[in-house]
Motif scaffolding. Structure first.
Motif, PDB file in Angstrom:
ATOM      1  N   PHE A   1       0.852  -1.187   0.000  1.00 15.00           N
ATOM      2  CA  PHE A   1       0.000   0.000   0.000  1.00 15.00           C
ATOM      3  C   PHE A   1       0.886   1.234   0.000  1.00 15.00           C
ATOM      4  O   PHE A   1       1.936   1.252   0.647  1.00 15.00           O
ATOM      5  N   ARG A   2       0.458   2.256  -0.726  1.00 16.71           N
ATOM      6  CA  ARG A   2       1.203   3.524  -0.815  1.00 16.71           C
ATOM      7  C   ARG A   2       0.395   4.591  -0.087  1.00 16.71           C
ATOM      8  O   ARG A   2      -0.788   4.793  -0.369  1.00 16.71           O
ATOM      9  N   LEU A   3       1.042   5.289   0.839  1.00 19.83           N
ATOM     10  CA  LEU A   3       0.412   6.381   1.587  1.00 19.83           C
ATOM     11  C   LEU A   3       1.199   7.656   1.329  1.00 19.83           C
ATOM     12  O   LEU A   3       2.433   7.634   1.347  1.00 19.83           O
ATOM     13  N   THR A   4       0.491   8.732   1.107  1.00 19.46           N
ATOM     14  CA  THR A   4       1.121  10.020   0.857  1.00 19.46           C
ATOM     15  C   THR A   4       0.756  10.975   1.973  1.00 19.46           C
ATOM     16  O   THR A   4      -0.431  11.205   2.252  1.00 19.46           O
ATOM     17  N   MET A   5       1.782  11.512   2.609  1.00 18.74           N
ATOM     18  CA  MET A   5       1.625  12.476   3.698  1.00 18.74           C
ATOM     19  C   MET A   5       2.039  13.844   3.175  1.00 18.74           C
ATOM     20  O   MET A   5       3.108  13.985   2.579  1.00 18.74           O
ATOM     21  N   GLU A   6       1.174  14.835   3.395  1.00 17.10           N
ATOM     22  CA  GLU A   6       1.486  16.223   3.029  1.00 17.10           C
ATOM     23  C   GLU A   6       1.050  17.121   4.175  1.00 17.10           C
ATOM     24  O   GLU A   6      -0.129  17.145   4.532  1.00 17.10           O
ATOM     25  N   GLY A   7       2.008  17.843   4.718  1.00 17.49           N
ATOM     26  CA  GLY A   7       1.701  18.727   5.829  1.00 17.49           C
ATOM     27  C   GLY A   7       1.232  17.932   7.026  1.00 17.49           C
ATOM     28  O   GLY A   7       1.913  17.018   7.484  1.00 17.49           O
ATOM     29  N   LEU A   8       0.050  18.248   7.527  1.00 14.36           N
ATOM     30  CA  LEU A   8      -0.495  17.577   8.709  1.00 14.36           C
ATOM     31  C   LEU A   8      -1.524  16.514   8.357  1.00 14.36           C
ATOM     32  O   LEU A   8      -2.275  16.068   9.224  1.00 14.36           O
ATOM     33  N   GLU A   9      -1.554  16.080   7.103  1.00 14.57           N
ATOM     34  CA  GLU A   9      -2.555  15.107   6.684  1.00 14.57           C
ATOM     35  C   GLU A   9      -1.947  13.968   5.883  1.00 14.57           C
ATOM     36  O   GLU A   9      -0.926  14.136   5.212  1.00 14.57           O
TER      37      GLU A   9
END
Length: 142
Positions: free
Chosen positions: A44-52
């Motif tokens: 699974f690929r998860l993308t984090m940007e800033g606080l989310e």
């Protein structure tokens, strides 16, 4: 009740993580990374940007080069960690991402071929821990 691992499970955790400010402080914070979670043969690929955490999707093995790093545990080890998080409201010292990375022979965080990108695991470790700790607020089936 979401089944781990699945897109639905990651989406439920994302919703909790993104909407509860307590997961955005205490050592965590802004995070810029795209990482993987390997559970057995699934990735699974998860993308984090800033606080989310802005997205989660399932990818094939050939797409792992799109990741900065990936976390790799057997399904039974993931279940043990997530049950520990559920039972304690967050990982205890024996089940934290940091401890698992230190104790496993090959580590928890694996490189996709670029050590600089893998270093993001260590930089954002506490935010990633908060993400998984958010799973204590959802019902998980294995």
């Amino acid at each position: 009740m979401a089944v781990f691992p699945s897109i639905e499970w990651f989406d439920e955790v994302r919703e909790v993580f993104n909407t509860h400010p307590e997961y955005h402080g205490a050592g965590g914070g802004a995070c810029e990374t795209t990482f993987g979670v390997r559970v057995g043969q699934r990735m699974f690929r998860l993308t984090m940007e800033g606080l989310e955490c802005i997205s989660a999707d399932e990818i094939g093995e050939q797409q792992h080069e799109t990741l900065d790093f990936y976390l790799d545990l057997d399904p039974d080890e993931w279940q043990e960690m997530l049950e520990n998080i559920r039972d304690h409201g967050g990982a205890d010292l024996d089940h934290s991402l940091n401890t698992l990375d230190l104790e496993l022979d090959e580590g928890l965080a694996r490189s996709t071929g670029d050590q600089y990108r893998q270093d993001l695991f260590f930089r954002y470790n506490q935010t990633l821990q908060h993400f998984f700790d958010a799973s204590a607020r959802i019902r998980t089936e294995f």
